[in-house]
Design an enzyme around this catalytic site. Sequence first.
Site, PDB file in Angstrom:
ATOM      1  N   GLN A  44      38.951  45.397  47.849  1.00  0.00           N
ATOM      2  CA  GLN A  44      39.805  44.703  46.898  1.00  0.00           C
ATOM      3  C   GLN A  44      41.272  45.108  47.038  1.00  0.00           C
ATOM      4  OE1 GLN A  44      38.670  42.240  45.294  1.00  0.00           O
ATOM      5  NE2 GLN A  44      40.608  41.732  44.291  1.00  0.00           N
ATOM      6  N   GLU A  45      41.509  46.368  47.364  1.00  0.00           N
ATOM      7  CA  GLU A  45      42.880  46.870  47.423  1.00  0.00           C
ATOM      8  C   GLU A  45      43.620  46.414  48.679  1.00  0.00           C
ATOM      9  OE1 GLU A  45      44.803  48.555  45.453  1.00  0.00           O
ATOM     10  OE2 GLU A  45      43.466  49.206  43.853  1.00  0.00           O
ATOM     11  N   SER A  46      42.998  46.546  49.835  1.00  0.00           N
ATOM     12  CA  SER A  46      43.737  46.346  51.090  1.00  0.00           C
ATOM     13  C   SER A  46      43.038  45.465  52.102  1.00  0.00           C
ATOM     14  CB  SER A  46      43.994  47.707  51.742  1.00  0.00           C
ATOM     15  OG  SER A  46      42.755  48.288  52.171  1.00  0.00           O
ATOM     16  N   TYR A 100      40.150  42.196  38.847  1.00  0.00           N
ATOM     17  CA  TYR A 100      39.980  43.319  39.762  1.00  0.00           C
ATOM     18  C   TYR A 100      38.669  44.057  39.498  1.00  0.00           C
ATOM     19  CZ  TYR A 100      41.083  47.880  41.924  1.00  0.00           C
ATOM     20  OH  TYR A 100      41.063  49.039  42.663  1.00  0.00           O
TER      21      TYR A 100
END
Length: 651
Positions: free
Chosen positions: A497-499, A604
């Site tokens: 999800q972040e990168s 998120y």
Amino acid sequence: MTCIKTAVRLLACCTALSASIAFADALDADVIAAKEASRTGNVRALEAAKAKLAGHLLEAYPTYWLLNAPLERADPAQVQTFLARHADSPLADALRRDWLKQLGATGSWDAFRAEYPRLVGEDIDITCYAYRARLAAGDAEVFTEARSLFLAGREASASCDPVFAALADGKHIGPPEVFERLRKLLAANAMRDAKRTNALLPAGQQFNDKTLDRAGSDPAKFLAHEKSPIFNRATKELVIYAVARLARSKPEEAADRLVAVAGRLGPDELRYAWGQLAFQAAMIHHPRALAWYAEAGDAPLTDAQLAWKARAALRAGEWKTVLAAIQALSPEEARDGAWRYWRARALRELGSPEAAQALLTTLVREPNFYGLLAADQLGLSAAPAWEGYKPTEADLARVRAMPGIQRALTLYRLDLDTEAFREWFFAVRSLSDPDLLAAAELARQAGEPDRAINAADRTVAVHDFGQRYPVPHRDALAAASKVNGVDEAWMYGIIRQESRFVSEARSRVGATGLMQLMPSTARWVARQMSMPSFTPAMLSKPEVNVQMGTYYFKRVMGDLGGDPVLATAAYNAGPGRAKRWRDAKPLEGAIYAETIPFPETRDYVKKVLANTWFYTSRLTGKTTSMVNLAGTVPGRGATDAADAALAAAVP
């Protein structure tokens, strides 16, 4: 002699290959130089790059940058030539939008009318220019469409002002319609648009712009000083606006102020004001939010207000109110997976299992948070097919030959990520499932994991979950997870999800690497981990980033009572907010996630949970329960003992 001839041929081939590589490198440098020339406004350098790149895969870019330097000085014939020649490029779409705005701003209506039908998608500025073009041509039917836009209450730029003025001048709208739009704009805190709309009222019915500013900047003071015995319509709207603004931070005081002025508001205005107050209170989880919604009675509520009424009822366990709020949503909003799931849950809780099952059955086909929860409810949780569709050589060749894919991957190779992203999005927007998976494989081979995931995520019926949920850096992440005692699958869920596994990813605020650590956080972690030689540049190294990211997650989770859902919310929005979003009592994890006030963090947490479910299956070969993953978030008090330490220790 044969050996000598062979050697000569090999030498010639190597020489030709070296020359070809050098030529390609030179062209790459020309593209990069053209981009820099565009940034600095160096027209001469752009002209030179345009000549050098004639016939190149990226030849459109110098021309595009030249036409935009600046667009108002561009030759219309050259613009038209570019749009026709590069119709399959996102550059044509972008140029067409900018060109239509330029034509509209200058009132070049004949040229505007000729180009406007080719526009793809909606742009409110261009829509208003289209209305103005029709007005200039004497098209009276435009008033009906323009009136609908006006009453929708959407923010609009100055390009729409002449259209709205024409509506007022032609008596297609009057003070009631202007106040209707004003109310919607004030509810959205669209101050600039509200002031422009206010100017459409007769002089005696307008509010003072400075009074509006005071109502927005210090609503408590504004309401305390509002002593008029009788409110006109403008004053009523300002009072309601001030009450809603005050309710964002002090709902109890806002309620008291509303009661104090209730006699000077009409019944409809009063119910509307209670709805606004309740909406703001629900978003900060105030315990009286539902009571204030009740004060609103049968006042019409927006989808946003109804959604937060449903969320407040979820936290309170009032399933009848949950169901009523969801059933009142617009059909479009009610189709959202979240509301279909919670409607099904409410039906089940209220004794209608058959209706609940019918709704849940439509959800289980969707491989997302609510689809996985629905599968749990129906007892249908099953591991995905990890050996999914693999593109054939023919698939790969067909997609590899697409100019848009070629341009995107070339631009990524040149680190022109903004241009590459636009090309990629444009190229894959209408691909079939097999072609999407072929594009995903080509992106993976090119070292662009985020684009591989993006393409694989878009498939509808034919899937490759292995491509959707890859496991790069496995050794480093497994080791870091073990050392820090955190769930490896959960860490994969966060990284995805972040990168999207781009090790050098950097956000606009400076978060870096796989787990998107901020430099200040990383420096704190480095001190805790005794890493005296740490520098922020090290965050681009996967093994360093996952060591520090998993340590940080462990510390945050420990300080939040060991709850991974709370820690996930904290990872995105900060520990303080994650704590404030708890309830006084333990709360079902799915309800906690659904009632997070920040849309970005709400999305998120749900996506990390869904990612974790898939990675648990992939890493362990076992199927887990989404209900169990989401768990139960502890109530206030259960983790409050650690709050002081958390505030002092974690940046």
